[in-house]
Design a protein around this motif. Structure first.
Motif, PDB file in Angstrom:
ATOM      1  N   TYR A 230      -4.988  91.649  44.693  1.00 43.43           N
ATOM      2  CA  TYR A 230      -4.380  92.493  43.657  1.00 43.43           C
ATOM      3  C   TYR A 230      -2.882  92.690  43.901  1.00 43.43           C
ATOM      4  CZ  TYR A 230      -8.944  93.850  41.728  1.00 43.43           C
ATOM      5  OH  TYR A 230     -10.180  93.847  41.127  1.00 43.43           O
ATOM      6  N   PHE A 231      -2.497  92.789  45.154  1.00 45.47           N
ATOM      7  CA  PHE A 231      -1.076  92.983  45.452  1.00 45.47           C
ATOM      8  C   PHE A 231      -0.258  91.759  45.015  1.00 45.47           C
ATOM      9  CE2 PHE A 231       2.560  92.623  48.394  1.00 45.47           C
ATOM     10  CZ  PHE A 231       3.201  93.818  48.092  1.00 45.47           C
ATOM     11  N   ILE A 232      -0.781  90.571  45.273  1.00 50.07           N
ATOM     12  CA  ILE A 232      -0.072  89.348  44.865  1.00 50.07           C
ATOM     13  C   ILE A 232      -0.011  89.246  43.347  1.00 50.07           C
ATOM     14  CG2 ILE A 232       0.016  86.849  45.128  1.00 50.07           C
ATOM     15  CD1 ILE A 232       0.391  88.473  47.721  1.00 50.07           C
ATOM     16  N   GLU A 233      -1.129  89.536  42.693  1.00 51.23           N
ATOM     17  CA  GLU A 233      -1.160  89.443  41.236  1.00 51.23           C
ATOM     18  C   GLU A 233      -0.285  90.518  40.587  1.00 51.23           C
ATOM     19  OE1 GLU A 233      -2.786  87.055  39.277  1.00 51.23           O
ATOM     20  OE2 GLU A 233      -2.755  86.134  41.260  1.00 51.23           O
ATOM     21  N   MET A 234      -0.155  91.665  41.221  1.00 55.08           N
ATOM     22  CA  MET A 234       0.718  92.706  40.683  1.00 55.08           C
ATOM     23  C   MET A 234       2.176  92.239  40.660  1.00 55.08           C
ATOM     24  SD  MET A 234       1.290  96.616  42.075  1.00 55.08           S
ATOM     25  CE  MET A 234       2.181  96.022  43.521  1.00 55.08           C
ATOM     26  N   ILE A 235       2.601  91.549  41.717  1.00 59.22           N
ATOM     27  CA  ILE A 235       3.971  91.021  41.745  1.00 59.22           C
ATOM     28  C   ILE A 235       4.161  89.982  40.644  1.00 59.22           C
ATOM     29  CG2 ILE A 235       5.634  89.724  43.139  1.00 59.22           C
ATOM     30  CD1 ILE A 235       4.353  90.952  45.618  1.00 59.22           C
ATOM     31  N   PHE A 236       3.160  89.126  40.442  1.00 61.75           N
ATOM     32  CA  PHE A 236       3.267  88.090  39.415  1.00 61.75           C
ATOM     33  C   PHE A 236       3.411  88.694  38.023  1.00 61.75           C
ATOM     34  CE2 PHE A 236       0.956  85.584  36.212  1.00 61.75           C
ATOM     35  CZ  PHE A 236       1.792  84.488  36.151  1.00 61.75           C
ATOM     36  N   HIS A 237       2.580  89.669  37.700  1.00 60.00           N
ATOM     37  CA  HIS A 237       2.627  90.247  36.357  1.00 60.00           C
ATOM     38  C   HIS A 237       3.862  91.127  36.166  1.00 60.00           C
ATOM     39  CE1 HIS A 237      -1.163  88.717  34.837  1.00 60.00           C
ATOM     40  NE2 HIS A 237      -1.698  88.981  36.003  1.00 60.00           N
ATOM     41  N   PHE A 238       4.369  91.709  37.236  1.00 58.82           N
ATOM     42  CA  PHE A 238       5.645  92.419  37.134  1.00 58.82           C
ATOM     43  C   PHE A 238       6.775  91.435  36.810  1.00 58.82           C
ATOM     44  CE2 PHE A 238       9.608  93.672  39.259  1.00 58.82           C
ATOM     45  CZ  PHE A 238       9.880  94.858  38.598  1.00 58.82           C
ATOM     46  N   ALA A 239       6.794  90.301  37.499  1.00 56.88           N
ATOM     47  CA  ALA A 239       7.805  89.280  37.218  1.00 56.88           C
ATOM     48  C   ALA A 239       7.665  88.746  35.794  1.00 56.88           C
ATOM     49  CB  ALA A 239       7.674  88.138  38.227  1.00 56.88           C
ATOM     50  N   ARG A 240       6.439  88.615  35.340  1.00 55.30           N
ATOM     51  CA  ARG A 240       6.205  88.133  33.975  1.00 55.30           C
ATOM     52  C   ARG A 240       6.733  89.118  32.935  1.00 55.30           C
ATOM     53  NH1 ARG A 240       0.197  86.530  31.828  1.00 55.30           N
ATOM     54  NH2 ARG A 240       0.757  84.783  30.486  1.00 55.30           N
ATOM     55  N   LEU A 241       6.513  90.407  33.181  1.00 54.34           N
ATOM     56  CA  LEU A 241       7.031  91.424  32.258  1.00 54.34           C
ATOM     57  C   LEU A 241       8.550  91.424  32.238  1.00 54.34           C
ATOM     58  CD1 LEU A 241       4.628  94.427  32.982  1.00 54.34           C
ATOM     59  CD2 LEU A 241       4.676  92.995  30.944  1.00 54.34           C
ATOM     60  N   MET A 242       9.166  91.269  33.406  1.00 56.82           N
ATOM     61  CA  MET A 242      10.623  91.224  33.455  1.00 56.82           C
ATOM     62  C   MET A 242      11.167  89.963  32.765  1.00 56.82           C
ATOM     63  SD  MET A 242      11.589  94.014  34.884  1.00 56.82           S
ATOM     64  CE  MET A 242      10.179  94.750  34.006  1.00 56.82           C
ATOM     65  N   ASP A 246      13.725  89.801  29.253  1.00 65.61           N
ATOM     66  CA  ASP A 246      15.051  89.188  29.409  1.00 65.61           C
ATOM     67  C   ASP A 246      15.857  89.857  30.528  1.00 65.61           C
ATOM     68  OD1 ASP A 246      14.628  87.323  27.420  1.00 65.61           O
ATOM     69  OD2 ASP A 246      15.344  88.671  25.844  1.00 65.61           O
ATOM     70  N   LYS A 247      15.198  89.985  31.684  1.00 59.37           N
ATOM     71  CA  LYS A 247      15.862  90.533  32.869  1.00 59.37           C
ATOM     72  C   LYS A 247      15.717  89.532  34.013  1.00 59.37           C
ATOM     73  CE  LYS A 247      15.192  95.369  31.587  1.00 59.37           C
ATOM     74  NZ  LYS A 247      14.612  96.682  31.986  1.00 59.37           N
ATOM     75  N   PRO A 248      16.508  88.459  34.001  1.00 58.26           N
ATOM     76  CA  PRO A 248      16.369  87.424  35.045  1.00 58.26           C
ATOM     77  C   PRO A 248      16.732  87.916  36.435  1.00 58.26           C
ATOM     78  CG  PRO A 248      18.318  87.030  33.707  1.00 58.26           C
ATOM     79  CD  PRO A 248      17.567  88.137  33.024  1.00 58.26           C
ATOM     80  N   ASP A 249      17.542  88.960  36.544  1.00 57.46           N
ATOM     81  CA  ASP A 249      17.890  89.485  37.868  1.00 57.46           C
ATOM     82  C   ASP A 249      16.674  90.028  38.605  1.00 57.46           C
ATOM     83  OD1 ASP A 249      20.478  88.838  37.272  1.00 57.46           O
ATOM     84  OD2 ASP A 249      21.033  90.848  36.589  1.00 57.46           O
ATOM     85  N   LEU A 250      15.662  90.475  37.849  1.00 60.19           N
ATOM     86  CA  LEU A 250      14.431  90.981  38.459  1.00 60.19           C
ATOM     87  C   LEU A 250      13.306  89.956  38.423  1.00 60.19           C
ATOM     88  CD1 LEU A 250      14.394  94.609  36.995  1.00 60.19           C
ATOM     89  CD2 LEU A 250      14.991  93.940  39.313  1.00 60.19           C
TER      90      LEU A 250
END
Length: 389
Positions: A230-242, A246-250
């Motif tokens: 879940y921790f790995i998938e949380m990072i992935f979906h956070f990056a997907r939302l960013m 349109d926030k490439p810095d994040l």
């Protein structure tokens, strides 16, 4: 006439039609859940309602420690009555899904003005991000309260883990209910056929893994693996939302962190399963099946569990590597085209000034000829000749 057309277009769909169920599914489900909750208020319906709301199959265990008075602990096992609890919290998760969608994700979608394809993926990542975050915090709190963080041997010592605390059993009931509720959500959210197969695949895998760990009394090991995944998938979906925001810095650093941790998580998960199931349970004394005690520690089941885990992790790693290679080739092809296009433009730009210079010289020559005295005299002579004729 215009007002009539507008009012006619905004009419509610027919009752029990597909559109009516999709638009009002949260209200329908909440009414069913409220009927069960209201049943707790009446003496006649209380025994029936408690089957759905409270955890069933409880046991009272007396604990005695040195220099302490004996205490009574309430522990839980699993049984057929848990289907009622799973059904009730299945309804609750549908309602919570609708609340997160309406009050959080829909407002963000209006601000971002996403396309239909991005809109669906944004909603998927938003829902999963909230669920993963709650599950990680809840799982870590459960591990600390249960004393699982002191030693890794808690994953296999004391097996079978047939008796669970209230928080641990409630955690698994909610996990099962959540992943089961995602199947009707495909219908409620009008998921496209192109996205349906991928969603059904991972929803089915989550459901099978969690239910298998719960029924085989491998809850301690399953809890640790779920928190890691879940921790790995949380990072992935956070990056997907960013990325959709349109926030490439994040988004770019988050995707890099996810890619690195994804490979590490696969290796850690396989290592923990080999350590717990292969070595820990393999050296245990109770090597016989006992369904009443919840003991499934036999060689065929251990081999089946390890094979399933290794194949699943290898399949996830293979999909990850093929996806990364495909993206790398696409990026290389895009950069190659990008480098080739400016050269063509430069050649065209060089040819255009040369053509313009030639035309300019021709115009200058023609203007010079027109302005020359010979051309003027020639013109006068020709005119005079024409007049004489």
């Amino acid at each position: 006439m215009g007002a009539k057309r507008k009012t006619g277009s905004t009419k509610n769909p027919p009752i029990f039609s597909h559109e009516f169920i999709i638009q009002n599914h949260a209200d329908i489900v909440s009414c069913i859940a409220m009927v069960i909750v209201v049943g707790l208020m009446f003496q006649v319906s209380t025994p029936f309602a408690t089957l759905f709301v409270t955890m069933q199959h409880n046991l009272t265990v007396n604990t005695s420690e040195e220099n302490k008075e004996p205490e009574q602990l309430t522990l839980y096992t699993y049984g057929m009555k848990d289907l009622c609890s799973i059904f009730f919290y299945f309804l609750i998760t549908i309602v919570l899904h609708a609340v997160v969608q309406e009050y959080l994700l829909d407002k963000l979608n209006r601000k971002l003005h996403l396309s239909k394809s991005k809109h669906s993926k944004f909603n998927e990542s938003g829902q999963l991000l909230v669920f993963y975050l709650i599950s990680i915090v809840w799982g870590m709190d459960t591990m600390i309260k249960e004393g699982f963080t002191q030693n890794l041997s808690f994953m296999w010592e004391g097996y079978p883990h047939a008796t669970l605390s209230f928080t641990l059993k409630f955690y698994f009931v909610i996990q099962i209910a959540y992943w089961l509720h995602t199947f009707p959500e495909i219908y409620f959210q009008k998921v496209k056929k192109e996205e349906m197969s991928a969603r059904l695949r991972y929803q089915l895998l989550y459901s099978i893994v969690i239910i298998a760990g719960f029924l085989l009394n491998l809850t301690h090991l399953t809890l640790v693996c779920l928190i890691i995944h879940y921790f790995i998938e949380m990072i992935f979906h956070f990056a997907r939302l960013m990325y959709f925001s349109d926030k490439p810095d994040l988004s770019d650093p988050s995707f890099i962190v996810w890619a690195v941790l994804f490979i590490i998580a696969r290796l850690v998960t396989v290592t923990l399963n080999i350590l717990a199931v292969g070595f820990g349970l393999g050296k245990a004394t109770n090597q016989e099946i006992n369904t009443e005690a919840g003991n499934f520690n036999v060689l065929p089941i251990r081999i089946s569990v390890l094979t399933a885990v290794c194949l699943l992790e290898a399949w996830m790693l293979w999909n990850f590597l093929t996806f990364q290679l495909r993206r790398y080739r696409e990026n290389q092809a895009f950069t190659a085209k990008k480098k080739f296009v400016p050269k063509v433009k430069d050649k065209k730009a060089k040819k255009e000034p040369a053509v313009k210079n030639v035309l300019a010289e021709q115009q200058n020559d023609s203007s010079a000829n027109e302005a020359s005295p010979k051309a003027v005299n020639g013109g006068v002579r020709t005119r005079s000749k024409i007049k004489k004729k």
